[in-house]
Each structure stands twice: as C-alpha cells, then as structure tokens.
Design a protein around this motif. Structure first.
Motif, mmCIF file in Angstrom:
data_model
loop_
_atom_site.group_PDB
_atom_site.id
_atom_site.type_symbol
_atom_site.label_atom_id
_atom_site.label_comp_id
_atom_site.label_asym_id
_atom_site.label_seq_id
_atom_site.Cartn_x
_atom_site.Cartn_y
_atom_site.Cartn_z
ATOM 1 N N GLY A 29 0.855 -1.241 -0.036
ATOM 2 C CA GLY A 29 0.114 -0.211 -0.217
ATOM 3 C C GLY A 29 0.843 1.338 0.029
ATOM 4 N N ARG A 31 3.567 1.663 -1.401
ATOM 5 C CA ARG A 31 4.172 2.159 -2.846
ATOM 6 C C ARG A 31 3.222 2.561 -3.787
ATOM 7 N N ARG A 32 1.799 2.531 -3.578
ATOM 8 C CA ARG A 32 0.776 2.996 -4.457
ATOM 9 C C ARG A 32 0.738 4.651 -4.113
ATOM 10 N N ALA A 33 -0.260 5.307 -4.821
ATOM 11 C CA ALA A 33 -0.206 6.760 -4.652
ATOM 12 C C ALA A 33 -1.954 7.027 -5.095
ATOM 13 N N ARG A 37 -3.706 4.169 -3.057
ATOM 14 C CA ARG A 37 -2.749 3.922 -1.942
ATOM 15 C C ARG A 37 -4.018 3.832 -0.570
ATOM 16 N N HIS A 40 -5.619 0.320 -0.595
ATOM 17 C CA HIS A 40 -4.810 -0.440 -0.237
ATOM 18 C C HIS A 40 -4.046 -0.388 1.271
#
Length: 767
Positions: A29, A31-33, A37, A40
């Motif tokens: 999570g 690493r997401r945007a 994000r 996650h």
C-alpha cells in the motif's frame, strides 16, 4: 486437556504468517499513490486488525490449553473479543474494497452497494440459520449452540460475502484480480468465524484451522492487489442492470421459512431480527432505486429539453433556426394578437465570403444576429433561416412593423468593423402580415415573396407583400415549366428587324429577334422570358437554336441572291461559355454561310463583367470570320477608352443618344437643320477607330435627319419597321433589288490592329 506440541507449532507459524502477510500488504500500500494507496492501506489495516485478533485468540488458546474445559467463561469472553475484532476487520476490508478505483463513483452508489450486500448477506445468514437450527440441525451434534461470538462472527462473514459478491458480480470482465480480493476477504471472515467458534465451543483444532486460513486470505488479497488497476467501473445504476439481486435472496428466505415451518420449527428472536433486517434493507434499496429512477427520468427530461432547444437554435448566431421560428408561429397561431413576419436577406454577402473567407463571413453573421437582438422588442423572435437569410417574428400591426423594418434597414446597413477592414453590406426586407396569410406556411411564403420582390426592385429596401406577387410567381413558374419544351413544341420563331442604309432607307441587313407564342399564354415578351432563361440555365439552349435558325435563314437569302447580313444577340453567359466559339463555327459550316455575313451583338452589360476575358472571347470569335457589334452603346457601362481594346467591328448607338438632337442653322444657306451632338461624337470616334456605326431606335423623321447629319450610314428602329417574319423581310429585299437601285456600302470589318481580325476589304451591297 493437553495441547499437542504440533498444535503449538501450528499456532506460532500461523501467527507469524499472519504478521508477515499484514506487513506485505502494508508495504504494498505504501508503494501506491492517490486513491489506490488509500484503498490498499485500508485493506492492510483490516488485515492488521484481523491479525491482532487472531494472535490474541491463539495466545488465549495456548494459555488455557492445559485446563480447557475449566475455562468456559474465559473462553466465552475471549471468543467474543476475537469475534468483535474479526467483525470489525471484515468491515474495514469491505470498506477498502469499496475504496478501490472504479468500485463506486459517489456516496449514493456506495450506499446502494452496501444495501445490496446486506440483502444478500441477511438472506445467506437466514438460510444458514434454518439449516443449523432446530429441527433441521444439519451438522447434528456438531451444531454450535447459541454462542454470541459465533452469531457475531457468522453475521460478519455473511455480510462480507454479500458485499464482495455484489462488487465482484457487477465488475466488468476480466474479474480475476477482483475475484482474488473477494476470496481473500471471505477467507479472512471465515477464518475469524472458525477461530471464534473453536474458542467458544468446537475446540482448539477448529480454532487453529481458522487461524491457519488467515494467512491464505492475506495471500489472496496480495495477489489481487498486485494489479495496477484491479477494478474496472462497477455498475451500480439500477437503470442499466436487472433486479435479480432483490428477488433471489428474498426467494431463498421465503423457501427457507416455509421449509422451517413445515418442519415444525420455531422462529427465535435471531430469525425475526434477520427477517426484519432483510425487509428494511429491501425497502431502503427499493426506495433508493425509485429515487434513482426519478433522478434518471429528470436527467432525461433535462437532456431532452436541452437537445430540443438545440434543435430549434442556430449554432452560429444563437438565434432561433427555421424549426424554432415555426414553433413560435404555431404556438401563437391561435392568438388574437396581430402577427407580422419580416424576411431579411443580406445583399452582397457572397462577396464577403469570397474576398475575406468564411471565418469573416461567420463573424459578420454573428454581428447581424447581435444587432437584431439589441434592436427588437421583448417577445419578438429573431431567427436565422440559413446562409445570410434571417427572419423576425413580431407581435405588432403592419404599420408598426413597417417602421421597425425601415429602422432595421439602417441598423444592419452600418459598416461591420473587422481586422481585415470595414465591411459594407445592405439588407433587403420583405414584410407579410397574418391578415394576408392565416396559415403558418402561407405566412412564410408571403414574406419570402415580398423579400424576393425587394431584391428584384434594386435591393436595400423594404417591400410589403401584395397579392400581385402571387400572380407574378405563378406566371414565372408556369413560364419556366413551359419554356423547357417550347423548342420541341415548335412554339418559338424568329422575327427580323431590318437594318437600312440612310438616307435611302433600303434594307441591307436584319437583326434576328426571338419570339415565343404559347397556345394558352399567348405571346410572351422577350424581356420576360429571356431573363428567366438566363436564371434557370436555358439560355444556352435557346441561343443555340436562334443561332442555327438565323444561319439557316441567312443561307436561304444568300442563295436567292440577296446581299444581306444577319445579326444575332449573344448573352454574357453564352459568350463566356468555352464551347460557344465551336458552336458558332459549326453553325456557319452546317449552313454554308460566309462568316462575314454573321454579326454577333454583345451588350454593354457583358463589358462590365470581366474585360480581359471578354477580349479573349471576342478575339476568338473574330478569328472565325464573324463580325462583332457592341449593342446599346451609350446606355451602359463601357467607356471610350475600352473601345480601342475591344475586338469589335460595329457600334450600335443607343436610342437615348439618337433622341438628343437639337436644331442648328448652317452658316452658308441659313437652313435650319437638326443635330445630335452625342451621335456626332460617337460617329467621329468610330471612324477614327475604324468602326462602322449603326443608329438604333430611330422612331421619327427628325431623328433620322439628325443621324444623317452626323454622317451615319446605317439605321435601325421603328421608323424602318418592327421585327417581321422572314417572308416579309424577303419581300422588302426583293423590292430593294428592283432595276435602277443604286449601290449601298455595307458595314466593313474593323482594320486589324493587333486584334487578329479577318480581312477588312470593303464590300458593296446592291440596294
């Protein structure tokens, strides 16, 4: 109870795996945007809460294992805590699923999905309750007792299954990633159920099995969340899908309830509550669906109104278009208020597009529309009917509308400022009142007729509709229709007006004049049907017929020994046609007519179009040997300087110059004579340029005397005879060739002055 060491190892490994799975989800999570994000991290948070609950349960199991049966109250408390933790974690996981990109588009869509999940989850829980409760007891002795932790865990599991099922079913294909996420959420909920049920009643083996399923659920969640965009746009619109979500769960509950009653089962408080939840969820969902339908119908109505308005609006100017004008007329057709329609057309607008481009033309049209808006009264309707044609619908009496039209004439005639320069236009306006046309279509037609009449009368003017326009239009339409078959029906013929030598008044030539006699319409004037033939594209066909008929008659006269020439009028459209030179040459060859015997008359109007192109056309015609006459000189556009450039042989002086004679007295004899000063000037100019001059429109002896005094050798007009049939002119020629007649010089070709003309030797004609 002695817990096996293998179970301890399993518990430890399960806890460690759950912790590892939670860590992996949190790392993924981070690493997401953006919104992905958030989703996650929410799912990772739910997994972490489930992990904490599971570890708490496993620690409790290990601590109570030596005396398992003696810790029933403690196990009930622990199971409740674990069930609450797993239930909350299931809710968090479901919230994370709903936050995935594309899962929902609005709060109302989220609420609809939640209610759908509640409907399915309640039905699933009720069916399970019927199967496990008395008297069915599907699991027999293994059937769990009424433990609150188990009830809470089953509710959480059923709710999670219902929600993720709805999201998964309504997602677009491919659904692999989303199905993995849904399976992971369900496994977490089922793991919590197993853990709570094992602690509460079933024993450590069931609890450890449930705890072992938890890492598997986390693994499925991670596998589904690895995709960059696991969820497409979930369809939550009641309009675009079926309603099986409501009927199938309710049908399942109804069948289960009937079965339970047939087995003599009792409905406990849990069953009643579940049924009530199902009912309220269905009612709420149907209320939302009804609101959706109403909102959707409202949006459709708004869009329909918007597109209907667009269909009645001109996109360039924002005024009403033809449909909008018709709608306004029809809406007020039954009103007692007087109605007047103004038709407007911009004069010369085509030149704006040709010279400045269509962008500038569109800007001018938009400015015209703005001026109309600012100078009309409230309630009046301005419309653009197409191109540069506009209309104004007014609720006024004709005199008031006439004043408004005259005011618009000045307003729309003002200059239009543009970066390319000032543009000047005028406008023609036709006015028609409802009193003359009670029907909408007739009112439009009358306004258009008045507008056309304003155009014909010189433009930049206002004309009111008159019933005489109808007669003119009907006659025009009839003439256009009948003219198309006039040649085939043999209704056309030629009349020949003699050209005579003066002062002897003996015929030396003739001008071929086209005449049309219709069996019903009678004799149709040339000034009526010739312009109509030019407008409707028939002038070339009529001109070709006249050319061949004139050449045929000329060949007959020449064969009979008459030394005569024939002139034929040529319209500007014929003259500028590329094939006309070939047609003339073919006509001369077909009828074996010497080219110098044919004279082609060109009006001064042709000179005003394109002088360079006209010179090229006339030079090509003179190359065939025919002679060229400039007709009606002095009444039109040609200047004296153009005569030197034009490849012509004959000048035909207009009657307006011939009629301007005045008396003079000769110095020697004192005799009073008449003198036409303009004819004298043209005669001198023509002789200087090597042109022959013919005086047209000679109507009386006084004009003849003036022409003779100026030195003109040839005349034509009423005094010498109107257009007569060929046989009558032939009789005049026969009389002119009687014994004792003297020779009369014929019009000569203009000497070649870099014009490529034919031989200019003089010819003599027997009079």
């Amino acid at each position: 109870m002695q817990l096996p060491s293998v179970a301890t190892v399993v518990a430890v490994l399960g806890g460690l795996a759950a912790v590892a799975g939670t860590s992996v989800l949190i790392s993924s999570g981070l690493r997401r945007a953006g919104i992905r994000r958030q989703a996650h991290l929410i799912i990772a948070g739910g997994a972490g809460l489930a992990t904490v609950s599971a570890i708490a349960g496993l620690v409790g199991i290990l601590s109570m294992a030596p005396h398992w049966a003696h810790h029933q109250p403690q196990r009930m408390t622990l199971a409740t805590v674990v069930a609450i933790g797993i239930a909350v974690s299931s809710l968090v996981l479901c919230a994370g699923v709903l936050r995935l990109p594309g899962a929902t588009q609005s709060r109302s869509a989220t609420l609809r999905l939640i209610l759908d999940g509640v409907v399915i989850g309640a039905a699933l829980w009720f069916v399970g309750w019927v199967l496990l409760a008395e008297p069915t007891r599907l699991l027999g002795d293994a059937t769990p007792r009424g433990c609150p932790a188990i009830v809470l865990a089953t509710v959480a599991a059923a709710g999670a299954v219902g929600l993720v099922f709805v999201v998964g079913v309504r997602a677009p294909w491919p659904r692999r990633d989303l199905l993995l996420i849904a399976a992971g959420v369900i496994l977490v909920a089922v793991a919590g159920l197993g853990l709570a049920a094992g602690i509460c009643q079933a024993g450590p083996a069931v609890a450890l099995t449930g705890a072992g399923l938890l890492p598997v659920g986390f693994l499925l969640l991670f596998a589904g969340l690895r995709s960059p965009d696991p969820v497409g746009e979930v369809d939550a619109d009641i309009i675009r899908r079926g309603s099986g979500y409501a009927f199938l769960p309710m049908l399942a509950m109804a069948v289960s309830a009937v079965y339970h009653l047939l087995r003599m089962g009792d409905f406990t408080m849990l069953g009643i509550v579940c049924g009530s939840v199902e009912g309220f969820a269905l009612v709420a969902r149907q209320s939302l669906a009804l609101r959706d339908v109403r909102a959707y119908a409202g949006r459709l109505a708004e869009r329909e109104a918007h597109f209907r308005e667009l269909a009645h609006t001109d996109p360039l100017t924002g005024l009403a278009n033809r449909r909008g004008l018709l709608r306004a007329l029809q809406q007020e057709s039954g009103s007692a208020a007087p109605c007047v329609l103004l038709g407007l057309d911009l004069d010369g607008f085509k030149n704006v597009n040709d010279l400045h481009g269509h962008d500038v033309g569109d800007a001018v049209l938009a400015e015209v529309a703005q001026r109309l808006r600012l100078n009309l009264r409230p309630g009046d309707v301005a419309a653009r009917l197409g191109g540069d044609e506009f209309a104004v619908l007014m609720w006024a009496r004709p005199p008031e509308a006439q004043r408004v039209a005259e005011r618009l004439l000045g307003i729309l005639g003002r200059p239009y400022d543009h970066p390319a320069g000032r543009i000047f236009l005028s406008v023609s306006i036709g006015v028609a009142g409802q009193a003359s046309a009670p029907e909408v279509e007739t009112l439009l037609r009358n306004a258009d007729l008045a507008l056309r009449y304003a155009k014909q009368r010189g433009k930049n003017r206002v004309e009111r509709y008159d019933v005489a326009y109808d007669h003119l239009l009907r006659r025009r339409t009839t003439l256009e229709h009948e003219m198309r078959g006039a040649i085939e029906r043999d209704e056309l013929h030629l009349a020949f007006q003699p050209v005579v030598a003066v002062p002897s008044v003996r015929p030396v030539g003739a001008e071929a004049l086209l005449r049309w006699h219709h069996p019903k319409l009678g004799s149709v004037r040339p000034d009526e049907f010739i312009p109509l033939a030019e407008e409707c594209g028939m002038i070339a066909q009529l001109g070709a017929w006249v050319l061949h008929q004139a050449c045929h008659q000329l060949s007959v006269w020449l064969a009979d020994g008459h030394d005569v020439w024939v002139s034929v009028n040529v319209s500007p459209k014929e003259l500028h046609a590329p094939e006309y030179v070939v047609q003339v040459a073919e006509a001369l060859r077909a009828h074996r007519v010497p080219p110098q015997r044919l004279v082609l008359e060109v009006t001064e109007h042709a000179v005003a179009t394109d002088l360079d192109e006209l010179i090229r056309r006339l030079a090509a015609l003179r190359a065939t040997g025919v002679r060229i006459a400039l007709d009606d000189f002095g009444a039109g556009y040609s200047s004296l300087g153009q005569l030197r450039k034009l490849p012509i042989d004959i000048l035909k002086i207009d009657h307006s110059l011939v009629a301007e004679q005045e008396p003079i007295r000769a110095r020697e004899s004192g005799e009073r004579r008449v003198f036409a000063p303009m004819v004298d000037v043209v005669m001198r100019l023509g002789h200087q340029l090597g042109l022959e001059v013919i005086a047209e429109g000679v109507t009386n002896p006084l004009e003849l005397a003036a022409v003779v005094e100026a030195g003109c050798r040839f005349g034509q007009g009423q005094l010498f005879g109107w257009g007569v049939p060929a046989e009558h002119l032939e009789a005049m020629l026969d009389a002119a060739t009687s014994p004792g007649a003297r020779a009369v010089p014929a019009p000569r070709n203009r000497p070649a002055q870099n014009l490529g003309s034919v031989d200019s030797s003089r010819e003599m004609r027997q009079a």
